[in-house]
Design a protein around this motif. Structure first.
Motif, short mmCIF file in Angstrom:
data_model
loop_
_atom_site.label_atom_id
_atom_site.label_comp_id
_atom_site.label_asym_id
_atom_site.label_seq_id
_atom_site.Cartn_x
_atom_site.Cartn_y
_atom_site.Cartn_z
N GLY A 23 -0.31 19.61 -2.35
CA GLY A 23 -1.44 19.13 -2.57
C GLY A 23 -1.21 18.04 -1.26
N ILE A 24 -0.52 17.44 -0.45
CA ILE A 24 -0.63 17.03 0.00
C ILE A 24 -1.28 18.06 1.69
CG2 ILE A 24 0.25 15.84 2.45
CD1 ILE A 24 2.50 14.66 0.52
N LYS A 25 -1.14 19.27 1.57
CA LYS A 25 -1.72 20.11 2.18
C LYS A 25 -3.44 20.37 2.19
CE LYS A 25 2.16 21.71 3.97
NZ LYS A 25 3.12 23.24 4.26
N THR A 26 -3.56 20.40 1.07
CA THR A 26 -4.57 20.96 0.99
C THR A 26 -5.76 19.51 1.26
OG1 THR A 26 -5.40 18.95 -1.04
CG2 THR A 26 -3.93 21.57 -1.59
N GLY A 27 -5.79 18.33 1.82
CA GLY A 27 -6.35 17.16 1.77
C GLY A 27 -6.76 16.17 0.86
N LYS A 28 -7.83 17.31 0.17
CA LYS A 28 -8.41 16.32 -1.51
C LYS A 28 -7.01 16.41 -2.41
CE LYS A 28 -10.15 20.97 -3.15
NZ LYS A 28 -10.80 21.77 -3.48
N ALA A 29 -6.22 15.71 -2.68
CA ALA A 29 -4.83 16.05 -3.52
C ALA A 29 -4.57 14.53 -3.67
CB ALA A 29 -4.04 16.98 -3.81
N THR A 30 -4.58 13.93 -2.63
CA THR A 30 -3.87 12.42 -2.62
C THR A 30 -3.93 11.82 -0.57
OG1 THR A 30 -1.68 11.13 -2.11
CG2 THR A 30 -1.88 13.25 -1.72
N PHE A 31 -4.00 10.43 -0.47
CA PHE A 31 -4.27 9.94 0.74
C PHE A 31 -2.97 9.75 0.72
CE2 PHE A 31 -8.03 8.32 -1.53
CZ PHE A 31 -9.03 8.68 0.00
N GLN A 32 -1.99 10.36 0.58
CA GLN A 32 -0.51 10.22 1.11
C GLN A 32 -0.35 11.50 2.27
OE1 GLN A 32 1.65 7.72 -0.33
NE2 GLN A 32 2.92 9.08 0.05
N SER A 33 0.37 11.06 3.27
CA SER A 33 0.36 11.81 3.98
C SER A 33 2.11 12.30 4.18
CB SER A 33 0.11 11.64 5.66
OG SER A 33 1.31 10.47 5.76
N GLU A 34 2.66 12.30 3.32
CA GLU A 34 4.21 12.75 3.20
C GLU A 34 4.82 12.58 2.32
OE1 GLU A 34 7.05 9.59 5.84
OE2 GLU A 34 5.96 11.12 7.40
N ILE A 35 5.44 13.61 1.79
CA ILE A 35 6.61 13.59 0.24
C ILE A 35 7.65 12.03 0.97
CG2 ILE A 35 7.50 14.67 -0.83
CD1 ILE A 35 7.16 17.10 0.02
N PRO A 36 7.43 11.52 -0.27
CA PRO A 36 7.87 10.38 -0.51
C PRO A 36 9.62 10.40 -0.46
CG PRO A 36 7.09 9.81 -2.38
CD PRO A 36 6.82 11.20 -1.60
N SER A 37 10.57 9.63 -0.10
CA SER A 37 12.15 10.14 -0.88
C SER A 37 11.87 10.19 -2.31
CB SER A 37 12.64 8.52 -0.28
OG SER A 37 12.79 8.24 -0.52
N TYR A 38 12.78 11.16 -3.05
CA TYR A 38 12.78 10.90 -4.09
C TYR A 38 13.62 8.95 -4.70
CZ TYR A 38 14.84 11.53 -9.09
OH TYR A 38 14.98 10.65 -10.46
N ASP A 39 14.14 8.17 -3.62
CA ASP A 39 14.05 6.91 -4.82
C ASP A 39 12.92 6.36 -4.78
OD1 ASP A 39 17.01 7.42 -4.81
OD2 ASP A 39 17.46 6.34 -2.74
N ALA A 40 12.17 6.28 -3.79
CA ALA A 40 11.21 5.61 -3.71
C ALA A 40 9.79 6.29 -4.61
CB ALA A 40 9.81 5.61 -2.06
N TRP A 41 9.72 7.97 -4.77
CA TRP A 41 8.98 7.65 -5.95
C TRP A 41 9.27 7.61 -7.16
CZ3 TRP A 41 9.52 11.29 -10.38
CH2 TRP A 41 8.26 11.87 -10.57
N ASN A 42 10.65 7.96 -7.87
CA ASN A 42 11.46 7.67 -8.62
C ASN A 42 11.38 6.12 -9.41
OD1 ASN A 42 13.29 7.82 -10.52
ND2 ASN A 42 14.35 6.93 -9.97
N ASN A 43 11.55 5.20 -8.21
CA ASN A 43 10.89 3.76 -9.08
C ASN A 43 9.15 3.61 -8.90
OD1 ASN A 43 14.00 2.95 -7.89
ND2 ASN A 43 13.32 2.74 -6.02
N GLY A 44 8.94 4.49 -8.51
CA GLY A 44 7.55 3.93 -8.50
C GLY A 44 5.96 5.01 -9.97
#
Length: 166
Positions: A23-44
């Motif tokens: 999704g990140i690589k499409t350039g239109k699915a998210t403003f994220q530029s890299e995958i977060p760590s599992y802990d960061a994703w999980n906590n969010g």
């Protein structure tokens, strides 16, 4: 296509992260530029509302909710994330997954779901509309990608007709 919608487990993270990167690589699915760590994703993300579309051991797509505020008055409002693996897009998996996530959200007391979708992501906008979301506005040039391109974001909302109506 034969697949199941199931609760996401910690063991699904590798497949979830792979699809998130697509999704990140499409350039239109998210403003994220890299995958977060599992802990960061999980906590969010909300612990009770996480699903995957699965065929055997392969994750085909995923959906999860994030809280929109720490204030108790917004406890029933969440933001939707939904991503489908590149080779499985356009096969109805997103619709099945989002409908299941809506049902799960209502079972867990969420009365409003919202999404902020990059305007060029017309497939996601149509997917949300097909699952009862409505466009409530556009935030113009609200965020800039790493490449310097500004994007508008379409704000969408779905109000439950079974939860939070009293």
């Amino acid at each position: 296509m034969d697949y199941k919608i199931e609760k996401m487990t910690d063991e699904d993270w590798e497949g979830v992260a792979k699809i998130y990167l697509e999704g990140i690589k499409t350039g239109k699915a998210t403003f994220q530029s890299e995958i977060p760590s599992y802990d960061a994703w999980n906590n969010g993300h909300v612990k009770t509302c996480r699903l995957v579309a699965r065929k055997g051991n392969e994750v085909l797509g995923w959906g999860a909710l994030s809280p929109t505020s720490s204030r108790c008055v917004y406890a029933g409002v969440a933001e939707v994330s939904i991503y489908i693996g590149e080779e499985y897009r356009g096969k109805g998996i997103g619709r099945t997954l989002l409908k299941a996530l809506v049902k799960m959200s209502e079972e867990n007391g969420f009365w409003t779901l919202q999404s902020g979708i990059i305007k060029e992501n017309t497939a996601s906008i149509e997917l949300h509309k097909s699952c009862g979301f409505r466009e409530i506005g556009i935030r113009e040039r609200v965020a800039k990608m790493n490449n310097g391109a500004w994007h508008d974001v379409v704000l969408m909302e779905r109000r439950s007709d079974v939860t939070g109506i009293d």
